[in-house]
Design a protein around this motif. Structure first.
Motif, mmCIF file in Angstrom:
data_model
loop_
_atom_site.group_PDB
_atom_site.id
_atom_site.type_symbol
_atom_site.label_atom_id
_atom_site.label_comp_id
_atom_site.label_asym_id
_atom_site.label_seq_id
_atom_site.Cartn_x
_atom_site.Cartn_y
_atom_site.Cartn_z
ATOM 1 N N PHE A 39 -33.392 17.088 -14.502
ATOM 2 C CA PHE A 39 -32.009 16.673 -14.736
ATOM 3 C C PHE A 39 -31.100 17.876 -14.909
ATOM 4 O O PHE A 39 -29.942 17.848 -14.475
ATOM 5 N N ALA A 40 -31.599 18.932 -15.537
ATOM 6 C CA ALA A 40 -30.799 20.149 -15.664
ATOM 7 C C ALA A 40 -30.526 20.760 -14.287
ATOM 8 O O ALA A 40 -29.423 21.281 -14.042
ATOM 9 N N ASP A 41 -31.511 20.695 -13.391
ATOM 10 C CA ASP A 41 -31.288 21.200 -12.033
ATOM 11 C C ASP A 41 -30.215 20.386 -11.314
ATOM 12 O O ASP A 41 -29.344 20.936 -10.628
ATOM 13 N N MET A 42 -30.267 19.068 -11.472
ATOM 14 C CA MET A 42 -29.265 18.231 -10.816
ATOM 15 C C MET A 42 -27.879 18.464 -11.404
ATOM 16 O O MET A 42 -26.876 18.434 -10.681
ATOM 17 N N ILE A 43 -27.803 18.696 -12.710
ATOM 18 C CA ILE A 43 -26.507 19.010 -13.328
ATOM 19 C C ILE A 43 -25.973 20.324 -12.779
ATOM 20 O O ILE A 43 -24.772 20.455 -12.482
ATOM 21 N N GLN A 44 -26.851 21.325 -12.608
ATOM 22 C CA GLN A 44 -26.408 22.601 -12.054
ATOM 23 C C GLN A 44 -25.936 22.445 -10.613
ATOM 24 O O GLN A 44 -24.901 22.999 -10.221
ATOM 25 N N LEU A 45 -26.687 21.675 -9.806
ATOM 26 C CA LEU A 45 -26.253 21.439 -8.427
ATOM 27 C C LEU A 45 -24.937 20.681 -8.384
ATOM 28 O O LEU A 45 -24.054 20.979 -7.556
ATOM 29 N N THR A 46 -24.783 19.698 -9.255
ATOM 30 C CA THR A 46 -23.514 18.961 -9.315
ATOM 31 C C THR A 46 -22.369 19.888 -9.698
ATOM 32 O O THR A 46 -21.266 19.796 -9.149
ATOM 33 N N HIS A 47 -22.645 20.789 -10.635
ATOM 34 C CA HIS A 47 -21.623 21.761 -11.045
ATOM 35 C C HIS A 47 -21.226 22.657 -9.872
ATOM 36 O O HIS A 47 -20.029 22.941 -9.663
ATOM 37 N N SER A 66 -16.445 11.365 -8.181
ATOM 38 C CA SER A 66 -17.840 10.999 -7.943
ATOM 39 C C SER A 66 -18.792 12.045 -8.520
ATOM 40 O O SER A 66 -19.817 11.714 -9.131
ATOM 41 N N LEU A 67 -18.442 13.328 -8.349
ATOM 42 C CA LEU A 67 -19.285 14.388 -8.895
ATOM 43 C C LEU A 67 -19.271 14.386 -10.421
ATOM 44 O O LEU A 67 -20.294 14.638 -11.065
ATOM 45 N N ILE A 68 -18.117 14.104 -10.991
ATOM 46 C CA ILE A 68 -18.045 14.044 -12.463
ATOM 47 C C ILE A 68 -18.904 12.887 -12.982
ATOM 48 O O ILE A 68 -19.625 13.023 -13.984
ATOM 49 N N TYR A 126 -23.907 11.094 -15.432
ATOM 50 C CA TYR A 126 -25.125 10.300 -15.280
ATOM 51 C C TYR A 126 -26.360 11.117 -15.660
ATOM 52 O O TYR A 126 -27.216 10.655 -16.440
ATOM 53 N N TYR A 127 -26.465 12.334 -15.116
ATOM 54 C CA TYR A 127 -27.640 13.154 -15.420
ATOM 55 C C TYR A 127 -27.620 13.642 -16.872
ATOM 56 O O TYR A 127 -28.675 13.807 -17.489
ATOM 57 N N LEU A 128 -26.425 13.832 -17.418
ATOM 58 C CA LEU A 128 -26.337 14.183 -18.838
ATOM 59 C C LEU A 128 -26.830 13.030 -19.698
ATOM 60 O O LEU A 128 -27.549 13.233 -20.694
ATOM 61 N N GLN A 129 -26.479 11.806 -19.305
ATOM 62 C CA GLN A 129 -26.969 10.644 -20.036
ATOM 63 C C GLN A 129 -28.472 10.472 -19.859
ATOM 64 O O GLN A 129 -29.169 10.026 -20.787
ATOM 65 N N MET A 130 -28.979 10.842 -18.699
ATOM 66 C CA MET A 130 -30.418 10.776 -18.479
ATOM 67 C C MET A 130 -31.152 11.727 -19.427
ATOM 68 O O MET A 130 -32.231 11.407 -19.945
#
Length: 802
Positions: free
Chosen positions: A411-419, A499-501, A506-510
């Protein structure tokens, strides 16, 4: 020496004599076996040590927000080309917040080390004290009666009567809260002194951080004559141990760690190493074979494997009987096997022992292999031995260690990619513009002979927001460009950004869902409409989700305190360390020094009294406030209850205080009723007494009055008698005079009567003679009436005179 080795294991056989186990060759084989399990597969995935090191290092980097960004570059690059991307690749430290919440939340929990003596002598003292209390409780009336009559106190506990427990429940609570043997206080002071000397509070924070980030934490408790008892932090990345599935590592038979040691430190620790051996060690390439490339490596250090190996030893004793009948015990080696003899017999037992070793990794050079001198054994079972290392991995399964950070990496990786994607979209978003109709501007005359040029129109629009235009052209036709400036809005990037926010959230909630750390704990999004109680319930749910980490931290601290407790005996056996320990303790409690000498004679159980959670403290405080409002307890009772860390004992104390307060209130009410009854009785008695006194006073007054009346009457009678006497005397005189007068009158009367009688006689005689004379003379009748009337008048005058 030919030492048999199990074909299924690289370790040497343990079924050999003690002399073989103590040989350096045996220790070398043990170290080689450890090295083979952890290092001898090179830098591939099969290298257990390297796998652990890389995994722990990766988890720590994620926890710090410093993980490698190469995977993100590979994800966003096109055939490895990043020339068209101008992004900030710095990782978002999203996991560091959650790690700090858990680690700091556990570290801020304070605790008190509690020791209770469990050896027979201490238990006997405790039972004797409890028996003395029970004796005083049962016989308190007799004790007070004897004390009042003879002045002798026959109490066994010497506790004032008002402080004695009244019931069995109070007695049990008193034994848990108030009773503490001096030897237990000395043990607690010794443990706290050692922890403070070793700055264990800082070590505990590192342990809690390791439990949160990599899922495992380790310490080592040792003893040396120069420093005494030492508690060292052990980095799990450099730890080696035998395979285990126990999260507390209780069943490991070897454990050790890799340390980078400089040549001077090596010479200081092992002074018997020669200069040639040191030079050979320095030139050996083997110590770099496993370490080079693993972070910042110091080329001037030597990688040394320190390890402990648990095995068994046969203790053999020869019991010889002397001529005087006494028996003498002589310890022998395990090879002692004499023929049967009537003068002595052989006795043996098997105990666990620890061998400590040190070996330079990648070489066959053993720096140390010996039977540990200061082994820690529980007094309850002296055949067991405890490792100096204390390790805990609360979420380990089949040797695989799990942690909070491990669950959140994806999830941290997905948050970084989203960022990064968010940066990319924002860099390509076009700002809103305006459409300028030049033909429309040409039709506008400003009235001063100049035309409406684009620059002037834009300045007016951006400064005032107004536009000058014409609805008709100069030819009178409809002007299609009557609004020469129109705003152009674009929303091409807004939808993507939103959408990105949402994806980011979503991943932060995960992460929150996986770790159990909700918004109530991190305070990122408190709901203003949520009740305080609901927020506390949510925060308590997060505490439950991370309780296994808290329990592991408590276990490590408890085991460390137990090891320190067992090491105190070693510390007291050495004069230098014993004196140092006494000097440290004397700054806290001088009286404890009297018991320090006997610490090694007792067996202690150690437990930690942890500060309650906020929710638990709030519930207890609520109960206290309710009791205070209902006057169920006093303020002093509330202060005593708040000082008890154990919630169970605190609630028991609260119930006991409420019960005693109720009894006191009832007794006070009964006392008030009795006092009122006594007061009423006294008032009635006083009223009756007053009435009696009043009646007595009235009677006395009446008596006095009657006496006065009697006296007055007597005086009156006396006066009256005196008067009567005088009157009687006068009357007597008068009577005498009257009597005399009467006698005289009677005499006179009598005389007069006699005289009258004589006169009548004379008159009768005269008349008789006259009658005789008349008859004789026949003379005329004579008138005797007037003569009689005159006579009667004379008699009447005489009577009146009387």
């Amino acid at each position: 020496m030919n030492i048999y080795t199990n074909p299924n294991s690289a370790f040497p056989s343990q079924v050999v004599d003690d002399a073989t186990k103590a040989s350096e060759e045996y220790g070398l084989q043990v170290s080689r076996a450890i090295e083979q399990e952890w290092f001898n597969q090179g830098r591939t995935s099969g290298n257990r040590y390297l796998t652990h090191w890389n995994n722990f290092n990766r988890l720590r980097l994620y926890a710090r927000g410093e993980q490698s960004v190469q995977k993100y570059k590979d994800e966003l690059s096109i055939n490895g080309d990043l020339s068209y991307l101008n992004l900030d690749w710095t990782p978002v430290p999203i996991l560091s917040k959650f790690v700090d919440i858990v680690a700091n939340g556990i570290s801020q929990k304070t605790y008190d080390v509690k020791a209770f003596a469990q050896d027979p002598e201490s238990l006997k003292k405790k039972m004797d004290y409890a028996s003395s209390l029970q004796f005083d409780m049962v016989n308190q009336p007799i004790i007070q009666d004897v004390l009042q009559k003879t002045g002798t106190n026959i109490s066994k506990s010497n506790i004032p009567a008002e402080d004695l427990p009244a019931t069995q429940e109070e007695l049990e609570l008193h034994m848990q809260l108030s009773y503490k043997q001096s030897i237990e206080i000395a043990e607690e002071e010794a443990i706290n002194t050692v922890l403070k000397t070793n700055k264990y509070d800082l070590t505990r924070k590192r342990l809690n951080y390791d439990l949160t980030t990599i899922g495992i934490a380790a310490t080592k408790t040792s003893f040396n004559k120069s420093e005494g008892i030492v508690v060292d932090y052990v980095d799990p990345a450099y730890l080696v141990y035998s395979y285990t599935e126990d999260p507390n590592f209780e069943d490991v038979y070897y454990v050790g760690e890799v340390k980078a040691v400089t040549i001077p430190e090596l010479k200081k620790e092992f002074p018997y190493i020669s200069e040639d051996e040191l030079l050979k060690i320095q030139q050996m390439p083997g110590n770099r074979q496993y370490i080079q490339g693993w972070g910042n490596y110091d080329e001037n250090t030597v990688q040394v494997l320190y390890f402990e190996y648990k095995t068994y030893m046969n203790q053999v004793f020869k019991i010889k009987q002397g001529d005087n009948g006494l028996e003498k015990v002589i310890q022998k080696t395990d090879s002692f096997n004499p023929p049967p003899n009537d003068n002595f017999e052989k006795v043996s037992r098997t105990i666990e022992v620890l061998y400590t070793g040190a070996k330079i990794i990648g070489t066959n050079m053993m720096l140390e292999w010996k039977l540990s001198n200061d082994m820690t054994r529980p007094q309850a079972d002296t055949t067991k031995v405890k490792m100096n290392y204390t390790i805990a991995a609360p979420r380990m399964y089949k040797g695989r260690i799990d942690s909070i950070v491990t669950k959140c990496i994806s999830f941290a990786d997905m948050i970084q990619l989203t960022h990064l994607k968010l940066q990319q979209v924002m860099s390509r978003v076009v700002p809103d513009g305006v459409f300028l109709d030049v033909d429309g501007l040409m039709e506008v005359d400003l009235g001063n002979g100049t035309k409406y040029n684009p620059a002037e129109a834009l300045n007016m629009y951006f400064q005032t927001g107004s536009i000058v235009g014409r609805s008709l052209t100069q030819d009178g036709e409809i002007n299609r460009g009557k609004v020469p400036i129109q705003e152009l809005t674009t929303s091409s990037g807004q939808g993507k950004i939103q959408s990105l926010i949402q994806t980011y959230q979503y991943y932060l909630q995960m992460i929150r869902d996986v770790t159990g750390l909700n918004e109530a704990v991190d305070g990122s999004k408190p709901d203003s409409n949520a009740l305080v109680g609901l927020q506390k319930i949510a925060a308590n749910a997060s505490n439950v989700a991370t309780r296994h980490i808290k329990d592991a931290s408590i276990y490590l601290t408890t085991r460390i305190c137990e090891n320190i407790s067992l090491r105190v005996a070693d510390c007291l056996n050495n004069p230098l360390t014993a004196n140092s320990l006494k000097q440290s303790i004397s700054t806290y409690n001088v009286e404890v020094l009297k018991e320090i000498e006997n610490l090694n004679l007792h067996d202690f159980g150690i437990f930690l009294e942890i500060e309650p959670d906020e929710e638990e403290k709030a519930q207890l405080e609520q109960n206290i406030q309710v009791s205070l409002q209902n006057q169920g307890i006093d303020l002093e009772d509330a202060i005593d209850i708040r000082q008890v860390r154990n919630l169970k004992l605190a609630n028991q104390l609260l119930k006991l205080k409420r019960k005693k307060k109720l009894e006191q209130v009832q007794q006070q009410q009964l006392a008030n009723i009795q006092a009122q009854a006594d007061a009423n009785s006294q008032n009635a008695e006083k009223a009756a007494l007053f009435e009696v006194q009043k009646q007595e006073a009235l009677a006395q007054t009446q008596i006095q009055i009657e006496q006065a009346k009697s006296q007055f009457e007597m005086q009156r009678l006396q006066a009256e008698g005196q008067v009567k006497k005088q009157l009687m005397a006068e009357q007597f005189n008068y009577d005498m005079q009257l009597a005399q007068l009467k006698v005289q009158a009677d005499t006179n009367k009598f005389n007069q009567l006699e005289d009258r009688k004589d006169e009548r006689t004379k008159i009768q005689a005269t008349q008789q003679s006259e009658l005789i004379d008349q008859r004789k003379n026949d003379s005329l009748p004579k008138d005797f009436q007037n003569s009689a009337e005159n006579l009667m008048n004379d008699l009447g005058g005489m009577l009146q005179m009387e």
